[in-house]
Motif scaffolding. Sequence first.
Motif, PDB file in Angstrom:
ATOM      1  N   ARG A  27      -4.639   2.057   2.277  1.00 42.85           N
ATOM      2  CA  ARG A  27      -5.051   1.232   1.139  1.00 42.85           C
ATOM      3  C   ARG A  27      -5.471  -0.158   1.620  1.00 42.85           C
ATOM      4  O   ARG A  27      -4.739  -0.814   2.363  1.00 42.85           O
ATOM      5  CB  ARG A  27      -3.911   1.117   0.126  1.00 42.85           C
ATOM      6  N   TYR A  28      -6.644  -0.593   1.185  1.00 41.66           N
ATOM      7  CA  TYR A  28      -7.219  -1.855   1.664  1.00 41.66           C
ATOM      8  C   TYR A  28      -6.961  -2.995   0.680  1.00 41.66           C
ATOM      9  O   TYR A  28      -7.062  -2.816  -0.540  1.00 41.66           O
ATOM     10  CB  TYR A  28      -8.730  -1.691   1.862  1.00 41.66           C
ATOM     11  N   TYR A  29      -6.616  -4.158   1.235  1.00 47.44           N
ATOM     12  CA  TYR A  29      -6.490  -5.380   0.448  1.00 47.44           C
ATOM     13  C   TYR A  29      -7.331  -6.472   1.106  1.00 47.44           C
ATOM     14  O   TYR A  29      -7.259  -6.655   2.336  1.00 47.44           O
ATOM     15  CB  TYR A  29      -5.032  -5.844   0.382  1.00 47.44           C
ATOM     16  N   ASP A 220       0.555  -5.006  -6.580  1.00 51.39           N
ATOM     17  CA  ASP A 220      -0.429  -4.026  -7.029  1.00 51.39           C
ATOM     18  C   ASP A 220       0.126  -3.284  -8.256  1.00 51.39           C
ATOM     19  O   ASP A 220       1.279  -2.845  -8.255  1.00 51.39           O
ATOM     20  CB  ASP A 220      -0.712  -3.034  -5.897  1.00 51.39           C
TER      21      ASP A 220
END
Length: 303
Positions: A27-29, A220
């Motif tokens: 998962r990208y932030y 998130d």
Amino acid sequence: MNNRAENGTRQNFDGKECVYYDGYWIRYYPEPEDTLGNRKKLIDNLTRRAFHHTETGINTPGYRMEEARAAYDMENDPARKRVNAAILAGALFNRATDIFTAIVNLEEQGVQITHGNELMKQCSNCFKEALELGKQVKHYSGQEGIDELWGEPFKAFTQPISQLFSARYRKIAQAMRDIDQIIDHMTEAFSGEKRLVGIEQVLREYGRASKLQMEIMKSDLDFFAIWPIYISSREKVEEFEPVKEDEPGVNLLHRMAKAKKLLLAGSSLITYISGARVPMPESTRLFVQRCEIFRTTCLLSSD
């Protein structure tokens, strides 16, 4: 999601933005802007995280650094000196954070602080010494050192934020690989035991949930869906019981007790890794050995 790609490649999977590193889509932030203020937030968060996942009693206030150093210098017993080293490392980390906070506050007041400034030098020296002493700091389980995690605040001080985020994705990928390895060896160890029917599905579900938990930030919104999945899947592993027999023999009872002990140990190790979000290679290696011993000895004596 293990499609081969170049490290750093980004892709959207059903609304989930991911980045690829070392065999895993994570998962990208977006990384924050590289400012002193954002660096301070990162250092604060990473320092708290390091203390949260390491042994108790070492989160020493920075103003007690000299007392911690005196106690470390005076101690001669090797086992006790290791603990004093961990306490001093904690004090040094907190002192470095205190100094960096003062630097950020001065910057906000319009006072420019250069890298050659004495405060910057003191901050850097404290981080460096804490990093060196941190090799003697253990994970709170006591199983091994966790200097991968301990070194992150120093890296947040010295490296560009983009480089820090890239390194963290790689650590998450390495930790995911450890979890997959643990799950694979557990399912292989239990595969020949008919009284553990259904255990592979339970373990696979826990492995998937652990990796989802590892990659998500608490800020998130998806956290509210993923955390319950993670906890409930872990509870299924810990509450799993072998199929009971009316008159089990002594060998069977002994073997199932060992299976349960191995199952709980594996669940705990996965919890440690997914919580810290860094690999624990020594603990993983030792656990894999335990799985192999169980497979080759306990199951040879199956009823």
